[in-house]
Design a protein around this motif. Sequence first.
Motif, PDB file in Angstrom:
ATOM      1  N   VAL A 174      -8.572   7.122  -7.531  1.00  0.00           N
ATOM      2  CA  VAL A 174      -8.819   6.383  -6.149  1.00  0.00           C
ATOM      3  C   VAL A 174      -7.458   6.337  -5.779  1.00  0.00           C
ATOM      4  CG1 VAL A 174      -9.513   4.399  -4.917  1.00  0.00           C
ATOM      5  CG2 VAL A 174     -10.795   5.001  -6.849  1.00  0.00           C
ATOM      6  N   PRO A 175      -7.055   7.039  -4.701  1.00  0.00           N
ATOM      7  CA  PRO A 175      -5.899   6.911  -4.046  1.00  0.00           C
ATOM      8  C   PRO A 175      -5.610   5.421  -3.464  1.00  0.00           C
ATOM      9  CG  PRO A 175      -7.236   8.070  -2.439  1.00  0.00           C
ATOM     10  CD  PRO A 175      -7.824   7.824  -3.980  1.00  0.00           C
ATOM     11  N   GLY A 176      -4.354   5.122  -3.768  1.00  0.00           N
ATOM     12  CA  GLY A 176      -3.769   3.762  -2.923  1.00  0.00           C
ATOM     13  C   GLY A 176      -4.204   2.428  -3.941  1.00  0.00           C
ATOM     14  N   LEU A 177      -5.135   2.796  -5.088  1.00  0.00           N
ATOM     15  CA  LEU A 177      -5.416   1.665  -5.886  1.00  0.00           C
ATOM     16  C   LEU A 177      -4.528   1.893  -7.166  1.00  0.00           C
ATOM     17  CD1 LEU A 177      -8.617   0.194  -6.698  1.00  0.00           C
ATOM     18  CD2 LEU A 177      -7.233   0.900  -8.593  1.00  0.00           C
ATOM     19  N   LEU A 178      -3.988   1.053  -7.525  1.00  0.00           N
ATOM     20  CA  LEU A 178      -3.150   0.877  -9.024  1.00  0.00           C
ATOM     21  C   LEU A 178      -3.639   0.094  -9.806  1.00  0.00           C
ATOM     22  CD1 LEU A 178      -0.578   2.321 -10.418  1.00  0.00           C
ATOM     23  CD2 LEU A 178       0.946   0.688  -9.396  1.00  0.00           C
ATOM     24  N   ALA A 179      -4.230   0.360 -11.007  1.00  0.00           N
ATOM     25  CA  ALA A 179      -4.894  -0.430 -11.985  1.00  0.00           C
ATOM     26  C   ALA A 179      -3.949  -0.323 -13.213  1.00  0.00           C
ATOM     27  CB  ALA A 179      -6.226  -0.048 -12.004  1.00  0.00           C
ATOM     28  N   ARG A 180      -3.330  -1.335 -13.731  1.00  0.00           N
ATOM     29  CA  ARG A 180      -2.602  -1.113 -14.991  1.00  0.00           C
ATOM     30  C   ARG A 180      -3.016  -2.185 -16.022  1.00  0.00           C
ATOM     31  NH1 ARG A 180       3.377  -0.930 -12.090  1.00  0.00           N
ATOM     32  NH2 ARG A 180       2.493  -2.781 -11.177  1.00  0.00           N
ATOM     33  N   ASP A 181      -3.178  -1.499 -17.355  1.00  0.00           N
ATOM     34  CA  ASP A 181      -3.861  -2.396 -18.502  1.00  0.00           C
ATOM     35  C   ASP A 181      -2.094  -3.102 -19.075  1.00  0.00           C
ATOM     36  OD1 ASP A 181      -4.368  -3.211 -20.863  1.00  0.00           O
ATOM     37  OD2 ASP A 181      -5.049  -1.347 -21.612  1.00  0.00           O
ATOM     38  N   ARG A 182      -2.238  -4.051 -18.949  1.00  0.00           N
ATOM     39  CA  ARG A 182      -0.930  -4.703 -19.518  1.00  0.00           C
ATOM     40  C   ARG A 182      -0.730  -5.200 -21.002  1.00  0.00           C
ATOM     41  NH1 ARG A 182      -0.349 -10.216 -15.824  1.00  0.00           N
ATOM     42  NH2 ARG A 182       1.581 -10.093 -16.729  1.00  0.00           N
ATOM     43  N   GLN A 183      -1.843  -4.598 -21.573  1.00  0.00           N
ATOM     44  CA  GLN A 183      -1.922  -4.924 -23.269  1.00  0.00           C
ATOM     45  C   GLN A 183      -1.808  -6.346 -23.498  1.00  0.00           C
ATOM     46  OE1 GLN A 183      -2.261  -2.116 -25.449  1.00  0.00           O
ATOM     47  NE2 GLN A 183      -2.923  -1.110 -23.623  1.00  0.00           N
ATOM     48  N   ASN A 184      -2.247  -7.146 -22.545  1.00  0.00           N
ATOM     49  CA  ASN A 184      -2.136  -8.424 -22.620  1.00  0.00           C
ATOM     50  C   ASN A 184      -3.339  -9.137 -22.109  1.00  0.00           C
ATOM     51  OD1 ASN A 184      -1.651 -11.219 -22.814  1.00  0.00           O
ATOM     52  ND2 ASN A 184       0.365 -11.151 -21.886  1.00  0.00           N
ATOM     53  N   TYR A 185      -4.457  -9.357 -23.094  1.00  0.00           N
ATOM     54  CA  TYR A 185      -5.625  -9.784 -22.727  1.00  0.00           C
ATOM     55  C   TYR A 185      -6.020 -11.152 -22.090  1.00  0.00           C
ATOM     56  CZ  TYR A 185      -7.378  -5.419 -23.909  1.00  0.00           C
ATOM     57  OH  TYR A 185      -7.553  -3.857 -23.939  1.00  0.00           O
ATOM     58  N   ALA A 186      -4.739 -11.891 -22.189  1.00  0.00           N
ATOM     59  CA  ALA A 186      -4.538 -13.341 -21.797  1.00  0.00           C
ATOM     60  C   ALA A 186      -4.172 -13.296 -20.318  1.00  0.00           C
ATOM     61  CB  ALA A 186      -3.330 -14.092 -22.546  1.00  0.00           C
ATOM     62  N   GLN A 187      -3.888 -12.182 -19.671  1.00  0.00           N
ATOM     63  CA  GLN A 187      -3.520 -12.074 -18.417  1.00  0.00           C
ATOM     64  C   GLN A 187      -4.386 -11.246 -17.650  1.00  0.00           C
ATOM     65  OE1 GLN A 187      -1.514 -14.288 -17.565  1.00  0.00           O
ATOM     66  NE2 GLN A 187      -0.335 -14.968 -19.070  1.00  0.00           N
ATOM     67  N   ASP A 188      -5.278 -10.507 -18.171  1.00  0.00           N
ATOM     68  CA  ASP A 188      -6.237  -9.434 -17.293  1.00  0.00           C
ATOM     69  C   ASP A 188      -5.225  -8.234 -17.004  1.00  0.00           C
ATOM     70  OD1 ASP A 188      -8.580  -8.575 -16.278  1.00  0.00           O
ATOM     71  OD2 ASP A 188      -8.942 -10.403 -15.170  1.00  0.00           O
ATOM     72  N   VAL A 189      -6.102  -7.279 -16.441  1.00  0.00           N
ATOM     73  CA  VAL A 189      -5.421  -6.075 -15.666  1.00  0.00           C
ATOM     74  C   VAL A 189      -4.747  -6.531 -14.656  1.00  0.00           C
ATOM     75  CG1 VAL A 189      -7.053  -4.416 -17.120  1.00  0.00           C
ATOM     76  CG2 VAL A 189      -7.415  -5.166 -14.788  1.00  0.00           C
ATOM     77  N   GLN A 190      -3.536  -5.605 -14.329  1.00  0.00           N
ATOM     78  CA  GLN A 190      -3.374  -5.791 -12.862  1.00  0.00           C
ATOM     79  C   GLN A 190      -3.709  -4.873 -11.869  1.00  0.00           C
ATOM     80  OE1 GLN A 190       1.261  -5.058 -13.482  1.00  0.00           O
ATOM     81  NE2 GLN A 190       1.473  -7.308 -13.406  1.00  0.00           N
ATOM     82  N   ILE A 191      -4.294  -4.957 -11.012  1.00  0.00           N
ATOM     83  CA  ILE A 191      -4.853  -4.366  -9.729  1.00  0.00           C
ATOM     84  C   ILE A 191      -4.330  -4.512  -8.525  1.00  0.00           C
ATOM     85  CG2 ILE A 191      -7.014  -3.793  -8.654  1.00  0.00           C
ATOM     86  CD1 ILE A 191      -8.422  -3.966 -11.141  1.00  0.00           C
ATOM     87  N   SER A 192      -3.768  -3.618  -7.906  1.00  0.00           N
ATOM     88  CA  SER A 192      -3.229  -3.764  -6.456  1.00  0.00           C
ATOM     89  C   SER A 192      -3.896  -2.638  -5.558  1.00  0.00           C
ATOM     90  CB  SER A 192      -1.807  -3.811  -6.398  1.00  0.00           C
ATOM     91  OG  SER A 192      -1.324  -2.360  -6.865  1.00  0.00           O
ATOM     92  N   VAL A 193      -3.914  -2.841  -4.243  1.00  0.00           N
ATOM     93  CA  VAL A 193      -4.493  -1.848  -3.475  1.00  0.00           C
ATOM     94  C   VAL A 193      -3.566  -1.857  -2.057  1.00  0.00           C
ATOM     95  CG1 VAL A 193      -6.221  -1.243  -1.733  1.00  0.00           C
ATOM     96  CG2 VAL A 193      -6.932  -2.249  -3.952  1.00  0.00           C
ATOM     97  N   ARG A 194      -2.829  -0.561  -1.884  1.00  0.00           N
ATOM     98  CA  ARG A 194      -1.841  -0.507  -1.074  1.00  0.00           C
ATOM     99  C   ARG A 194      -0.946  -1.370  -1.157  1.00  0.00           C
ATOM    100  NH1 ARG A 194      -5.325   1.899   4.325  1.00  0.00           N
ATOM    101  NH2 ARG A 194      -6.265   3.753   3.023  1.00  0.00           N
ATOM    102  N   GLY A 195      -0.608  -1.950  -2.301  1.00  0.00           N
ATOM    103  CA  GLY A 195       0.377  -3.019  -2.741  1.00  0.00           C
ATOM    104  C   GLY A 195       0.048  -4.365  -2.455  1.00  0.00           C
ATOM    105  N   PHE A 196      -1.174  -4.668  -2.028  1.00  0.00           N
ATOM    106  CA  PHE A 196      -1.784  -6.055  -2.096  1.00  0.00           C
ATOM    107  C   PHE A 196      -2.046  -6.253  -3.491  1.00  0.00           C
ATOM    108  CE2 PHE A 196      -1.959  -4.888   2.596  1.00  0.00           C
ATOM    109  CZ  PHE A 196      -1.464  -6.230   2.945  1.00  0.00           C
ATOM    110  N   GLY A 197      -1.490  -7.546  -3.647  1.00  0.00           N
ATOM    111  CA  GLY A 197      -2.272  -7.893  -5.338  1.00  0.00           C
ATOM    112  C   GLY A 197      -0.841  -7.464  -6.385  1.00  0.00           C
ATOM    113  N   ALA A 198       0.157  -6.983  -6.072  1.00  0.00           N
ATOM    114  CA  ALA A 198       1.011  -6.702  -6.985  1.00  0.00           C
ATOM    115  C   ALA A 198       1.793  -7.538  -7.702  1.00  0.00           C
ATOM    116  CB  ALA A 198       2.046  -5.597  -6.206  1.00  0.00           C
ATOM    117  N   ARG A 199       2.075  -9.023  -6.860  1.00  0.00           N
ATOM    118  CA  ARG A 199       2.779 -10.064  -7.344  1.00  0.00           C
ATOM    119  C   ARG A 199       2.021 -10.770  -8.443  1.00  0.00           C
ATOM    120  NH1 ARG A 199       1.167 -11.866  -2.263  1.00  0.00           N
ATOM    121  NH2 ARG A 199      -0.028 -13.950  -2.281  1.00  0.00           N
ATOM    122  N   ALA A 200       0.654 -10.530  -8.775  1.00  0.00           N
ATOM    123  CA  ALA A 200       0.005 -11.390  -9.480  1.00  0.00           C
ATOM    124  C   ALA A 200       0.423 -11.574 -10.770  1.00  0.00           C
ATOM    125  CB  ALA A 200      -1.659 -10.813  -9.515  1.00  0.00           C
ATOM    126  N   SER A 201       0.708 -12.961 -11.227  1.00  0.00           N
ATOM    127  CA  SER A 201       1.202 -13.135 -12.724  1.00  0.00           C
ATOM    128  C   SER A 201       0.030 -12.919 -13.559  1.00  0.00           C
ATOM    129  CB  SER A 201       1.943 -14.476 -12.575  1.00  0.00           C
ATOM    130  OG  SER A 201       1.215 -15.349 -12.357  1.00  0.00           O
TER     131      SER A 201
END
Length: 705
Positions: free
Chosen positions: A77-104
């Motif tokens: 899906v273009p514009g969507l970045l989903a990254r596995d943090r290898q840390n299930y205490a924090q969930d995956v990182q998902i941002s769409v067009r840059g929104f959500g990238a700061r989520a800790s």
Amino acid sequence: MTHRFAPAARRTALALAAASAAAHAAPTPTVLEPVVVTATRTEAAPFDLPASIDRIAGDALRAGRAQINISEGLAGVPGLLARDRQNYAQDVQISVRGFGARASFGIRGVRVYVDDIPATLPDGQGQITNVEIGTVGRVEVLRGPFSALYGNSSGGVISIYSETPTGPPRVDAGVSFGSDGLRRVAASASGKTGGFGYTLGASRFETDGYRQHSQTERRLGNARLSWKLGSDTQLTLIANRVELPEAQDPLGLTRAKWQADPRGVDPGALSFDTRKTMEQTQGGLVLEHGIDAANTLRVMVYRGHRTTLQFQSIPTATQINALHPGGVIDLARDYQGADVRWRWKGASTIFVAGLAADELREHRVGTQNFIGTTLGVQGALRRDETNRVSNADPYVQAQWLPTPAWLLSAGVRRSKVDFRSTDAYITKTNPDDSGAASYAANLPVMGVSYAVDEKLRVYATAGRGFETPTLNELAYRPSGGTGLNFALQASLSRSVEAGVKAKPWDGAELTLALFQTGTDHEIVTQTNLGGRATYQNAGATRRRGLEASGAFQLSSSLQAQLAATWLDARYRDGFLTCTATPCAAANQQVNADNRIPGIARTSLYGALTWQPGGGWRTGLEARALSKVYVNDLNNDAAPGYATLAAHAGYQFSVGPWDLGALLRVDNLAGRRYAGSVIVNDGNNRFFEPAPGRTWLASANASYRF
């Protein structure tokens, strides 16, 4: 962009260009089946809509993959970045067009729905751990201005739907094993008898973790039951549960420690035994009734309960301060809501009007993370409060086809989110920090598309978005003072988008979108230490970019896919940030034109899959990502990288049985890279390492009655 990234990106693009040419030359391609999406609240072909929207079928989401994280199947899906943090205490990182990238942790800035039930709470904080991938029927991803019609924190919308049974009963079972002690067992059942249909699924996942102190166990269960109550009425019941008995949290690493030992862990994670325990149970009902040929009424109600216990690595000396809330977070959340919607459909017009109301009640307790000299245990009480968030948003939408070639869409939503906190921990040194705040905005959207011919459509759209702080972003004040940080303002955004959708030949579909979003009062991370972050407003930002995608059916069994994104996200205003915690006053200058951290400027994805009805099947996947800045100062970054994955399997049938096996290898070249980053970490522990070469082996069986 790193030296490794550029040639890998070129090779990927050339390979996929060759695949495209082969598709054009193919004499007898198979026509892709038409698809329908509902993310815009009206059933329509995504090709016709004046919006960027992708639909991923459940089979495609699962094919050749581990089925552990939803991020596995969203790379196309273009514009969507989903990254596995290898840390299930924090969930995956998902941002769409840059929104959500700061989520800790978790997902914010992007709204998530599972079978129409919000997985995003009314404050904008979401999570996606309750998705049982084995029972997913489709995923729809909506990007751009039309996302704002879903209200607060709608930088994008991800809607996940369970499989809709259409045939006789079927049961499925699967087992997987892989690197780092990965183990997964799953079972599901589905079927339809008369007017009753059901989809049931459950799984258990365990891993020892790629890094030290990252062991995890997760249990999931999902049920979707539907009844046909007459010719024009259907009732659907959705219920699911997720349990995380314990997920160890390895925290991030400094650059030096990451380069020296990517499997390592910060000593604080071990001494305080940083970890998270979570349970969630929720259910909902959806009633759809056709009043007559033109009018339809839809009512959705839901309710859920979630508990979270998290141990952080806050030093004991820091917690001696009488105003400090402690190093353990104990949350109990009850949430509920409803969405009542009426739709009228005429010959060339569709009109939708509705009201979405949601409510969250959170009981937040903070305790010290030590007793005497014993660390990593719940100690003395340091915080006790009840927080409530609610919204009641009316919305209207209209779609009009004045001619067969033109389609006009418009809508508006009035979004108002109320926060209220009641403090129950009041002492001689800790004052009453009760308080309230309200945020509101009108969110209009308008779009138009024009069919140049049946194979080419152009469109343009514009809208206004709205993002409040979440309860977690309000939870702590940068100064170290007690109570919620009600000084935070909501951010407002204005988005425009123009695009082209084409079907140049049978079996091919291409999309191209150009967009820009300007935001005022952007919410940014001010301090981030020991897993606890505080936030501030930073002024204006600008995100502009280009998205391109292509899907090619090269033959009846061979498919190719390409997705590319260029995204330039920058601060328009300079501002001050903090270099220490607590932060009585921001003292470090962030320059205007700095890049917003956590966002890659370019990303590429390509896949080539051979998947006949039976027998051998195989696939290749290539991913490339440019460097990602880790902080607002832009003085460090996670380098860009490119990886290649391959999978092969065999599927066959024996009577009513369907049997199969799969072998998958990720990161074939064994690249060392940071899979995700922790934005503005105060200890410079920005980097979350990705695994080297990993393998997965699985087997599955299905029985058709």
